[in-house]
Design a protein around this motif. Structure first.
Motif, PDB file in Angstrom:
ATOM      1  N   SER A   3     -36.142  -2.826 -95.438  1.00 39.52           N
ATOM      2  CA  SER A   3     -36.847  -1.551 -95.571  1.00 39.52           C
ATOM      3  C   SER A   3     -36.898  -0.802 -94.249  1.00 39.52           C
ATOM      4  O   SER A   3     -36.993  -1.416 -93.179  1.00 39.52           O
ATOM      5  CB  SER A   3     -38.274  -1.813 -96.068  1.00 39.52           C
ATOM      6  OG  SER A   3     -38.262  -2.389 -97.351  1.00 39.52           O
ATOM      7  N   PRO A   4     -36.891   0.532 -94.290  1.00 40.53           N
ATOM      8  CA  PRO A   4     -37.075   1.306 -93.062  1.00 40.53           C
ATOM      9  C   PRO A   4     -38.479   1.082 -92.523  1.00 40.53           C
ATOM     10  O   PRO A   4     -39.415   0.823 -93.276  1.00 40.53           O
ATOM     11  CB  PRO A   4     -36.856   2.748 -93.517  1.00 40.53           C
ATOM     12  CG  PRO A   4     -37.181   2.738 -94.971  1.00 40.53           C
ATOM     13  CD  PRO A   4     -36.755   1.400 -95.480  1.00 40.53           C
ATOM     14  N   PHE A   5     -38.630   1.199 -91.226  1.00 41.51           N
ATOM     15  CA  PHE A   5     -39.932   0.981 -90.610  1.00 41.51           C
ATOM     16  C   PHE A   5     -40.107   1.900 -89.414  1.00 41.51           C
ATOM     17  O   PHE A   5     -39.140   2.432 -88.857  1.00 41.51           O
ATOM     18  CB  PHE A   5     -40.114  -0.482 -90.194  1.00 41.51           C
ATOM     19  CG  PHE A   5     -39.148  -0.968 -89.141  1.00 41.51           C
ATOM     20  CD1 PHE A   5     -39.516  -1.015 -87.798  1.00 41.51           C
ATOM     21  CD2 PHE A   5     -37.864  -1.372 -89.472  1.00 41.51           C
ATOM     22  CE1 PHE A   5     -38.639  -1.461 -86.819  1.00 41.51           C
ATOM     23  CE2 PHE A   5     -36.976  -1.822 -88.505  1.00 41.51           C
ATOM     24  CZ  PHE A   5     -37.357  -1.866 -87.172  1.00 41.51           C
ATOM     25  N   SER A   6     -41.369   2.098 -89.053  1.00 37.99           N
ATOM     26  CA  SER A   6     -41.735   2.946 -87.919  1.00 37.99           C
ATOM     27  C   SER A   6     -42.171   2.071 -86.752  1.00 37.99           C
ATOM     28  O   SER A   6     -42.734   0.988 -86.942  1.00 37.99           O
ATOM     29  CB  SER A   6     -42.892   3.883 -88.290  1.00 37.99           C
ATOM     30  OG  SER A   6     -42.609   4.634 -89.446  1.00 37.99           O
ATOM     31  N   VAL A   7     -41.951   2.556 -85.548  1.00 31.46           N
ATOM     32  CA  VAL A   7     -42.523   1.954 -84.345  1.00 31.46           C
ATOM     33  C   VAL A   7     -43.619   2.891 -83.852  1.00 31.46           C
ATOM     34  O   VAL A   7     -43.410   4.102 -83.748  1.00 31.46           O
ATOM     35  CB  VAL A   7     -41.463   1.746 -83.248  1.00 31.46           C
ATOM     36  CG1 VAL A   7     -42.127   1.370 -81.915  1.00 31.46           C
ATOM     37  CG2 VAL A   7     -40.483   0.660 -83.663  1.00 31.46           C
ATOM     38  N   LEU A   8     -44.775   2.338 -83.564  1.00 34.87           N
ATOM     39  CA  LEU A   8     -45.924   3.115 -83.102  1.00 34.87           C
ATOM     40  C   LEU A   8     -46.184   2.799 -81.632  1.00 34.87           C
ATOM     41  O   LEU A   8     -46.518   1.672 -81.282  1.00 34.87           O
ATOM     42  CB  LEU A   8     -47.152   2.784 -83.949  1.00 34.87           C
ATOM     43  CG  LEU A   8     -48.480   3.441 -83.570  1.00 34.87           C
ATOM     44  CD1 LEU A   8     -48.348   4.959 -83.514  1.00 34.87           C
ATOM     45  CD2 LEU A   8     -49.565   3.023 -84.558  1.00 34.87           C
ATOM     46  N   LEU A   9     -46.020   3.813 -80.778  1.00 32.57           N
ATOM     47  CA  LEU A   9     -46.074   3.629 -79.334  1.00 32.57           C
ATOM     48  C   LEU A   9     -47.044   4.639 -78.701  1.00 32.57           C
ATOM     49  O   LEU A   9     -46.713   5.816 -78.609  1.00 32.57           O
ATOM     50  CB  LEU A   9     -44.663   3.778 -78.749  1.00 32.57           C
ATOM     51  CG  LEU A   9     -44.381   3.289 -77.337  1.00 32.57           C
ATOM     52  CD1 LEU A   9     -42.873   3.215 -77.084  1.00 32.57           C
ATOM     53  CD2 LEU A   9     -45.016   4.159 -76.258  1.00 32.57           C
ATOM     54  N   PRO A  10     -48.234   4.204 -78.279  1.00 35.17           N
ATOM     55  CA  PRO A  10     -49.168   5.116 -77.613  1.00 35.17           C
ATOM     56  C   PRO A  10     -48.892   5.199 -76.113  1.00 35.17           C
ATOM     57  O   PRO A  10     -48.470   4.224 -75.490  1.00 35.17           O
ATOM     58  CB  PRO A  10     -50.531   4.464 -77.879  1.00 35.17           C
ATOM     59  CG  PRO A  10     -50.215   3.006 -77.966  1.00 35.17           C
ATOM     60  CD  PRO A  10     -48.835   2.889 -78.538  1.00 35.17           C
ATOM     61  N   VAL A  11     -49.138   6.365 -75.542  1.00 34.88           N
ATOM     62  CA  VAL A  11     -48.925   6.609 -74.111  1.00 34.88           C
ATOM     63  C   VAL A  11     -50.126   7.377 -73.572  1.00 34.88           C
ATOM     64  O   VAL A  11     -50.629   8.282 -74.246  1.00 34.88           O
ATOM     65  CB  VAL A  11     -47.640   7.439 -73.872  1.00 34.88           C
ATOM     66  CG1 VAL A  11     -47.427   7.690 -72.383  1.00 34.88           C
ATOM     67  CG2 VAL A  11     -46.430   6.737 -74.471  1.00 34.88           C
ATOM     68  N   TYR A  12     -50.592   7.006 -72.380  1.00 32.69           N
ATOM     69  CA  TYR A  12     -51.667   7.787 -71.758  1.00 32.69           C
ATOM     70  C   TYR A  12     -51.361   7.957 -70.282  1.00 32.69           C
ATOM     71  O   TYR A  12     -50.367   7.428 -69.774  1.00 32.69           O
ATOM     72  CB  TYR A  12     -53.034   7.128 -71.992  1.00 32.69           C
ATOM     73  CG  TYR A  12     -53.400   6.041 -71.011  1.00 32.69           C
ATOM     74  CD1 TYR A  12     -54.484   6.201 -70.151  1.00 32.69           C
ATOM     75  CD2 TYR A  12     -52.666   4.858 -70.925  1.00 32.69           C
ATOM     76  CE1 TYR A  12     -54.838   5.215 -69.239  1.00 32.69           C
ATOM     77  CE2 TYR A  12     -53.012   3.864 -70.024  1.00 32.69           C
ATOM     78  CZ  TYR A  12     -54.092   4.044 -69.182  1.00 32.69           C
ATOM     79  OH  TYR A  12     -54.420   3.070 -68.274  1.00 32.69           O
ATOM     80  N   ARG A  13     -52.194   8.701 -69.579  1.00 35.07           N
ATOM     81  CA  ARG A  13     -51.891   9.125 -68.219  1.00 35.07           C
ATOM     82  C   ARG A  13     -51.726   7.958 -67.232  1.00 35.07           C
ATOM     83  O   ARG A  13     -51.090   8.117 -66.204  1.00 35.07           O
ATOM     84  CB  ARG A  13     -52.977  10.070 -67.695  1.00 35.07           C
ATOM     85  CG  ARG A  13     -54.363   9.459 -67.599  1.00 35.07           C
ATOM     86  CD  ARG A  13     -55.383  10.462 -67.078  1.00 35.07           C
ATOM     87  NE  ARG A  13     -56.723   9.904 -67.013  1.00 35.07           N
ATOM     88  CZ  ARG A  13     -57.588   9.912 -68.008  1.00 35.07           C
ATOM     89  NH1 ARG A  13     -57.246  10.476 -69.152  1.00 35.07           N
ATOM     90  NH2 ARG A  13     -58.785   9.369 -67.882  1.00 35.07           N
ATOM     91  N   GLY A  14     -52.279   6.801 -67.543  1.00 38.21           N
ATOM     92  CA  GLY A  14     -52.158   5.667 -66.642  1.00 38.21           C
ATOM     93  C   GLY A  14     -50.844   4.924 -66.742  1.00 38.21           C
ATOM     94  O   GLY A  14     -50.583   4.015 -65.943  1.00 38.21           O
ATOM     95  N   ASP A  15     -49.989   5.282 -67.699  1.00 34.54           N
ATOM     96  CA  ASP A  15     -48.711   4.576 -67.869  1.00 34.54           C
ATOM     97  C   ASP A  15     -47.676   5.049 -66.854  1.00 34.54           C
ATOM     98  O   ASP A  15     -47.660   6.218 -66.453  1.00 34.54           O
ATOM     99  CB  ASP A  15     -48.178   4.781 -69.288  1.00 34.54           C
ATOM    100  CG  ASP A  15     -48.998   4.048 -70.326  1.00 34.54           C
ATOM    101  OD1 ASP A  15     -49.395   2.907 -70.069  1.00 34.54           O
ATOM    102  OD2 ASP A  15     -49.249   4.635 -71.405  1.00 34.54           O
ATOM    103  N   ARG A  16     -46.797   4.136 -66.462  1.00 32.85           N
ATOM    104  CA  ARG A  16     -45.737   4.463 -65.509  1.00 32.85           C
ATOM    105  C   ARG A  16     -44.487   4.939 -66.236  1.00 32.85           C
ATOM    106  O   ARG A  16     -44.072   4.323 -67.240  1.00 32.85           O
ATOM    107  CB  ARG A  16     -45.389   3.245 -64.652  1.00 32.85           C
ATOM    108  CG  ARG A  16     -46.368   2.985 -63.544  1.00 32.85           C
ATOM    109  CD  ARG A  16     -45.991   1.805 -62.683  1.00 32.85           C
ATOM    110  NE  ARG A  16     -44.582   1.769 -62.292  1.00 32.85           N
ATOM    111  CZ  ARG A  16     -44.095   0.944 -61.363  1.00 32.85           C
ATOM    112  NH1 ARG A  16     -44.910   0.105 -60.728  1.00 32.85           N
ATOM    113  NH2 ARG A  16     -42.814   0.952 -61.067  1.00 32.85           N
ATOM    114  N   PRO A  17     -43.847   6.002 -65.765  1.00 31.15           N
ATOM    115  CA  PRO A  17     -42.648   6.507 -66.441  1.00 31.15           C
ATOM    116  C   PRO A  17     -41.518   5.482 -66.527  1.00 31.15           C
ATOM    117  O   PRO A  17     -40.835   5.409 -67.563  1.00 31.15           O
ATOM    118  CB  PRO A  17     -42.236   7.707 -65.570  1.00 31.15           C
ATOM    119  CG  PRO A  17     -43.503   8.151 -64.919  1.00 31.15           C
ATOM    120  CD  PRO A  17     -44.281   6.906 -64.671  1.00 31.15           C
TER     121      PRO A  17
END
Length: 278
Positions: A3-17
């Motif tokens: 089945s197709p699936f989604s990846v859920l990835l949160p990002v906030y200001r403290g994350d490194r590029p």
């Protein structure tokens, strides 16, 4: 076929590029089984470099990227809820912005969910702040069977949150993520156990978990102690723990939040090794 699936990835200001680029590519370019989409939640404003990295990844991705840009920082639980609402598929895989998923991850976990499980996690391998993270690290193996998961959940979170793949409808049925700083995942998993969700963990470390210099500091302090006490209150209120279990948890888990960081590090690593040998 799966089945197709989604990846859920949160990002906030403290994350490194640079960490974000590696994390994103590990779930898209490196995977034997690629997702149908990646849902990226920008939890509030971010700096110019991180914004540039997000734009670059969105434009260059070989799979569709859905952006959910929140105007204000709302915290992980509410950011994940916003992301889940934007996911197009029933099966959702979590990914953090600084961890690295192994190429086999989705090829191992997604078929297990397709086959009938509601939540599937895995072991993790901790590594330091180096970008590629190829130096072998401490492997944390969670409880594997449904019985072991249920037993463990009365004292500790039975899943490594950045490794889980789950059915979105089952998570929604228990109320989804609820705001409880640094404890939102444990509270969700406890409700899923109580709900009778079908659960398992894979012993293979499918995610490399980045442990920065402040990792053990974040496991203690007054903020986390308050969340710990609130978590234990909720677990007891719902009848998930007995009075004796609640008292034990407050004493042991609450006390752990108050000891010095060096001792907390030693206690944590000793506990992981005891779990592995037991």
């Amino acid at each position: 076929m799966t089945s197709p699936f989604s990846v859920l990835l949160p990002v906030y200001r403290g994350d490194r590029p640079d960490y974000l680029r590696r994390a994103f590519r590990s779930v898209v370019d490196d995977q034997e089984l690629r997702p149908a989409e990646v849902v990226v939640v920008r939890d509030g404003p971010v700096g110019a470099e991180l914004a540039e990295a997000l734009a670059e990844l969105t434009s260059q991705s070989v799979v569709p990227v859905v952006r959910v840009d929140l105007e204000e920082n709302v915290g992980l639980a509410l950011a994940l809820e916003a992301g889940l609402a934007a996911c197009s598929h029933e099966i959702v895989a979590r990914q953090d912005a600084d961890d690295i998923s192994r190429p086999r991850r989705f090829a191992v976990q997604v078929p297990l969910v397709v086959g009938g499980l509601d939540v599937v996690g895995s072991a993790i391998e901790e590594f330091g702040s180096d970008l590629d993270g190829e130096t072998p690290g401490l492997v944390r193996v969670p409880p594997l069977s449904a019985r072991e998961i249920a037993e463990t959940s009365r004292f500790a979170s039975p899943f490594n949150h950045p490794t889980v793949v789950y059915r979105r409808s089952v998570v929604a049925a228990v109320g989804g993520y609820e705001d409880l700083p640094l404890m939102e995942d444990y509270w969700l998993f406890a409700r899923l156990v109580a709900h009778g969700a079908r659960m398992a963990n894979v012993p293979e470390p499918l995610v490399r978990y980045r442990v920065g210099a402040g990792a053990y500091a974040r496991r203690g302090g007054s903020t986390l102690l308050r969340s710990e006490l609130e978590l234990q209150r909720r677990l007891r209120r719902e009848g998930f723990t007995t009075l004796g279990q609640a008292a034990r948890n407050v004493a042991v888990r609450g006390g752990y939040r108050l000891v010095p960081e060096t001792l907390r590090r030693s206690l944590y690593q000793t506990w992981i090794r005891l779990r592995r040998s037991g």
